[in-house]
Motif scaffolding. Structure first.
Motif, PDB file in Angstrom:
ATOM      1  N   SER A 181       0.823  -1.208   0.000  1.00 19.03           N
ATOM      2  CA  SER A 181       0.000   0.000   0.000  1.00 19.03           C
ATOM      3  C   SER A 181       0.856   1.257   0.000  1.00 19.03           C
ATOM      4  N   THR A 191     -15.468  -3.093   7.491  1.00 18.67           N
ATOM      5  CA  THR A 191     -15.264  -1.676   7.793  1.00 18.67           C
ATOM      6  C   THR A 191     -14.953  -0.847   6.557  1.00 18.67           C
ATOM      7  N   ILE A 192     -14.835  -1.472   5.396  1.00 19.78           N
ATOM      8  CA  ILE A 192     -14.491  -0.759   4.158  1.00 19.78           C
ATOM      9  C   ILE A 192     -15.773  -0.285   3.494  1.00 19.78           C
ATOM     10  N   ASP A 231      -3.937  -4.869   9.104  1.00 17.35           N
ATOM     11  CA  ASP A 231      -5.105  -5.693   9.395  1.00 17.35           C
ATOM     12  C   ASP A 231      -6.270  -5.194   8.553  1.00 17.35           C
ATOM     13  N   VAL A 232      -6.875  -6.092   7.802  1.00 17.57           N
ATOM     14  CA  VAL A 232      -7.982  -5.724   6.921  1.00 17.57           C
ATOM     15  C   VAL A 232      -9.255  -6.392   7.415  1.00 17.57           C
ATOM     16  N   ASP A 233     -10.254  -5.589   7.709  1.00 13.75           N
ATOM     17  CA  ASP A 233     -11.589  -6.077   8.052  1.00 13.75           C
ATOM     18  C   ASP A 233     -12.535  -5.539   6.994  1.00 13.75           C
ATOM     19  N   ALA A 234     -12.937  -6.417   6.091  1.00 12.34           N
ATOM     20  CA  ALA A 234     -13.753  -5.966   4.962  1.00 12.34           C
ATOM     21  C   ALA A 234     -15.035  -5.276   5.408  1.00 12.34           C
ATOM     22  N   PRO A 284      -8.602   5.167   2.709  1.00 11.55           N
ATOM     23  CA  PRO A 284      -9.915   5.113   2.068  1.00 11.55           C
ATOM     24  C   PRO A 284     -10.259   6.365   1.283  1.00 11.55           C
ATOM     25  N   THR A 338      -8.119   0.171   3.082  1.00  9.73           N
ATOM     26  CA  THR A 338      -8.084   0.187   4.543  1.00  9.73           C
ATOM     27  C   THR A 338      -7.207   1.320   5.065  1.00  9.73           C
ATOM     28  N   TYR A 357      -8.419 -12.937   0.088  1.00  4.69           N
ATOM     29  CA  TYR A 357      -8.755 -12.237   1.319  1.00  4.69           C
ATOM     30  C   TYR A 357      -8.471 -13.178   2.484  1.00  4.69           C
ATOM     31  N   LEU A 403      -7.826  -4.146  -1.196  1.00  4.77           N
ATOM     32  CA  LEU A 403      -8.493  -4.039   0.101  1.00  4.77           C
ATOM     33  C   LEU A 403      -7.573  -3.406   1.138  1.00  4.77           C
ATOM     34  N   GLU A 404      -6.291  -3.718   1.087  1.00  7.79           N
ATOM     35  CA  GLU A 404      -5.332  -3.087   1.998  1.00  7.79           C
ATOM     36  C   GLU A 404      -5.253  -1.583   1.738  1.00  7.79           C
TER      37      GLU A 404
END
Length: 260
Positions: free
Chosen positions: A64, A190-191, A185-188, A99, A96, A112, A92-93
């Motif tokens: 990223s 929260t995106i 840490d990626v939590d989908a 955004p 995160t 993922y 996704l990273e």
């Protein structure tokens, strides 16, 4: 990292960033390049350790951060991100950690880490590891081509993926394992970026599970199932995949299921 990723940039209009799979490099997007650059300003990098971008010389790097440095250098404040497989994970990273820089996510059979690996994926990994440990790189290349391309892929597409996968092995088999990237840490869930999760009906079950999971948990995501597609639809049906991407770029995702 101070050095930029190797990349191509062309076209005018709203910016689009293309992120390749872990079996390929930026040449993966050759089949969509002309169509996308006719309507958008498009950037396609080789991620670190792929294609023409060498592995990092020291620890502490991240994909990223590499991508943000590239976007900054190109003067791009906000971008739609198209990510294929591993490139989907990196997309996704990016969404995160920054955004505000991402306008839209188009995820083609994304990876993922939040979805449990399946026996079929475990078996592939074990077979690939065994071939590489035995020094049979060509057999490992053939295994990847067989696994990642669906039935619609032409012999030319299979040759192209084989060439890219071979190049990836050439770079990464001699790289230092201690230079793995720093991963956020990626939590989908929260995106909140508008997202389309594409799933291939001929793909390994894990990636179909991932697409469904992302569509279920992401606040502004929807699922598009491509019954004909394996893991790399852009190599299997290049022109059709280009049209699909252009259509989604013209109409940002809304939370509804879709079939194609």
């Amino acid at each position: 990292m101070s050095d930029l990723l190797a990349h191509d940039v062309a076209g005018d209009g709203e910016a689009v960033l293309l992120l390749h799979s872990g079996a390929a490099d930026r040449r993966q997007w050759d089949g969509q390049w002309a169509a996308l650059t006719a309507r958008h300003r498009v950037v396609r990098p080789d991620l670190r350790g792929f294609g023409e971008t060498p592995p990092p010389p020291e620890p502490g790097w991240s994909d990223s951060a590499d991508l943000l440095a590239l976007l900054d250098a190109l003067g791009i404040e906000r971008v739609a991100v198209v990510g294929s497989s591993y490139g989907g994970r990196i997309a996704l990273e990016l969404a995160t950690v920054a955004p505000q820089r991402v306008s839209q996510l188009l995820l083609l059979c994304a990876a993922y880490p939040g979805v449990q690996r399946t026996p079929a994926v475990e078996a592939f990994g074990e077979a690939e590891d065994a071939l590489l440990e035995a020094g049979d790189v060509e057999a490992a290349v053939a295994l990847n081509v067989q696994t990642w391309l669906g039935p619609d892929a032409t012999p030319a597409a299979r040759d192209a993926l084989g060439e890219m996968q071979r190049r990836t092995f050439e770079i990464q088999l001699v790289a230092d394992d201690d230079l793995d990237p720093v991963r956020p840490d990626v939590d989908a869930a929260t995106i909140e970026v508008p997202t389309v999760a594409f799933s291939g009906g001929q793909d390994l079950d894990l990636f179909q599970d991932v697409a469904r999971h992302l569509a279920d948990v992401m606040p502004h995501a929807r699922l598009v199932e491509l019954a004909w597609a394996g893991h790399l639809p852009g190599l299997e049906r290049p022109e059709q995949t280009g049209y699909l991407l252009l259509a989604e770029l013209a109409a940002p995702a809304e939370p509804a299921d879709g079939k194609a």
